[in-house]
Motif scaffolding. Structure first.
Motif, mmCIF file in Angstrom:
data_model
loop_
_atom_site.group_PDB
_atom_site.id
_atom_site.type_symbol
_atom_site.label_atom_id
_atom_site.label_comp_id
_atom_site.label_asym_id
_atom_site.label_seq_id
_atom_site.Cartn_x
_atom_site.Cartn_y
_atom_site.Cartn_z
ATOM 1 N N MET A 1 -14.967 -43.082 -7.405
ATOM 2 C CA MET A 1 -14.549 -44.352 -7.062
ATOM 3 C C MET A 1 -14.570 -44.402 -5.477
ATOM 4 S SD MET A 1 -11.993 -45.860 -9.844
ATOM 5 C CE MET A 1 -12.167 -47.444 -9.081
ATOM 6 N N LEU A 2 -14.806 -45.645 -4.698
ATOM 7 C CA LEU A 2 -14.633 -45.658 -3.560
ATOM 8 C C LEU A 2 -13.206 -45.887 -3.181
ATOM 9 C CD1 LEU A 2 -17.671 -48.015 -2.722
ATOM 10 C CD2 LEU A 2 -17.412 -45.443 -2.098
ATOM 11 N N SER A 3 -12.666 -45.763 -1.925
ATOM 12 C CA SER A 3 -11.337 -46.009 -1.484
ATOM 13 C C SER A 3 -11.190 -47.546 -1.531
ATOM 14 C CB SER A 3 -10.932 -45.336 -0.218
ATOM 15 O OG SER A 3 -9.782 -45.700 0.235
ATOM 16 N N SER A 4 -9.932 -47.843 -1.934
ATOM 17 C CA SER A 4 -9.726 -49.521 -1.939
ATOM 18 C C SER A 4 -9.299 -49.684 -0.532
ATOM 19 C CB SER A 4 -8.809 -49.658 -2.985
ATOM 20 O OG SER A 4 -7.287 -48.915 -2.744
ATOM 21 N N ARG A 5 -8.619 -48.853 0.287
ATOM 22 C CA ARG A 5 -8.099 -49.080 1.607
ATOM 23 C C ARG A 5 -8.958 -49.930 2.391
ATOM 24 N NH1 ARG A 5 -5.055 -44.502 4.243
ATOM 25 N NH2 ARG A 5 -4.301 -44.398 2.399
ATOM 26 N N PRO A 6 -10.228 -49.789 2.715
ATOM 27 C CA PRO A 6 -11.127 -50.824 3.545
ATOM 28 C C PRO A 6 -11.250 -52.227 3.042
ATOM 29 C CG PRO A 6 -12.563 -48.980 2.583
ATOM 30 C CD PRO A 6 -11.266 -48.605 2.171
ATOM 31 N N TYR A 7 -11.149 -52.282 1.722
ATOM 32 C CA TYR A 7 -11.441 -53.616 1.098
ATOM 33 C C TYR A 7 -10.090 -54.298 1.387
ATOM 34 C CZ TYR A 7 -15.593 -51.391 -1.045
ATOM 35 O OH TYR A 7 -16.647 -50.814 -1.207
ATOM 36 N N LEU A 8 -8.931 -53.591 1.239
ATOM 37 C CA LEU A 8 -7.744 -54.298 1.311
ATOM 38 C C LEU A 8 -7.473 -54.594 2.763
ATOM 39 C CD1 LEU A 8 -5.544 -51.998 -1.065
ATOM 40 C CD2 LEU A 8 -6.297 -54.632 -1.468
#
Length: 167
Positions: free
Chosen positions: A1-8
């Motif tokens: 899964m991709l990191s959620s950090r950039p989306y947040l």
């Protein structure tokens, strides 16, 4: 899964701007790939104003935050890899988010038989009071339709939806 950090980070940045706050980011300046003005680093971290009036060409991508800014009158291209992003918050009231360390999720083997065996499945469950599709019950088709429409009328909620706490 991709990191959620950039989306947040993108979402919080937009949210802060929409509320007319000044977004600041806290960066771990000790991580590899971080390009920030070293003279302003304290305790291995730096706080940067990333508001539209402070930076140019801000890009919050999945791998890094990049922008141009002036520090002491000198222009500089800043690069903050996503793992180095510690927090994003509003200067005015401190509202925002601190990011923890994300666990590394191992890549699953593609097309393996083990993967298919571990994958959860959806199964049909018969509910009480309803005939499962494909089964015939006794009585005419009209009677079944009346029962179906009657049960729909009983279960249809009236008014606004609400939550109820059950202890």
């Amino acid at each position: 899964m991709l990191s959620s950090r950039p989306y947040l980070a993108r979402g919080l940045y937009e949210w802060l701007l929409d509320n007319e706050y000044t977004p600041y980011v806290v960066v771990d300046a000790e991580q590899a790939g971080v390009i920030v003005p070293r003279q302003f680093v304290q305790n291995g971290q730096i706080v940067l104003n990333v508001g539209p009036t402070a930076v140019r060409d801000l890009h919050i991508e999945n791998d890094a935050i990049t922008f141009s800014a002036r520090f002491g009158g000198q222009p500089m291209q800043v690069v903050v890899p996503m793992p180095a992003l510690i927090a994003i918050y509003a200067r005015e009231n401190g509202v925002g988010m601190v990011f923890g360390h994300e666990p590394v999720i191992p890549q699953a083997a593609s097309g393996g038989e083990e993967e298919a065996a571990e994958r959860p499945e959806l199964t049909a469950v018969e509910s009480e009071g309803r005939e499962p599709e494909g089964r015939e019950s006794e009585g005419s088709g009209e009677e079944r339709e009346e029962v179906k429409s009657e049960s729909r009328a009983k279960t249809k909620p009236k008014g606004r939806p609400s939550l109820r706490i059950i202890k």
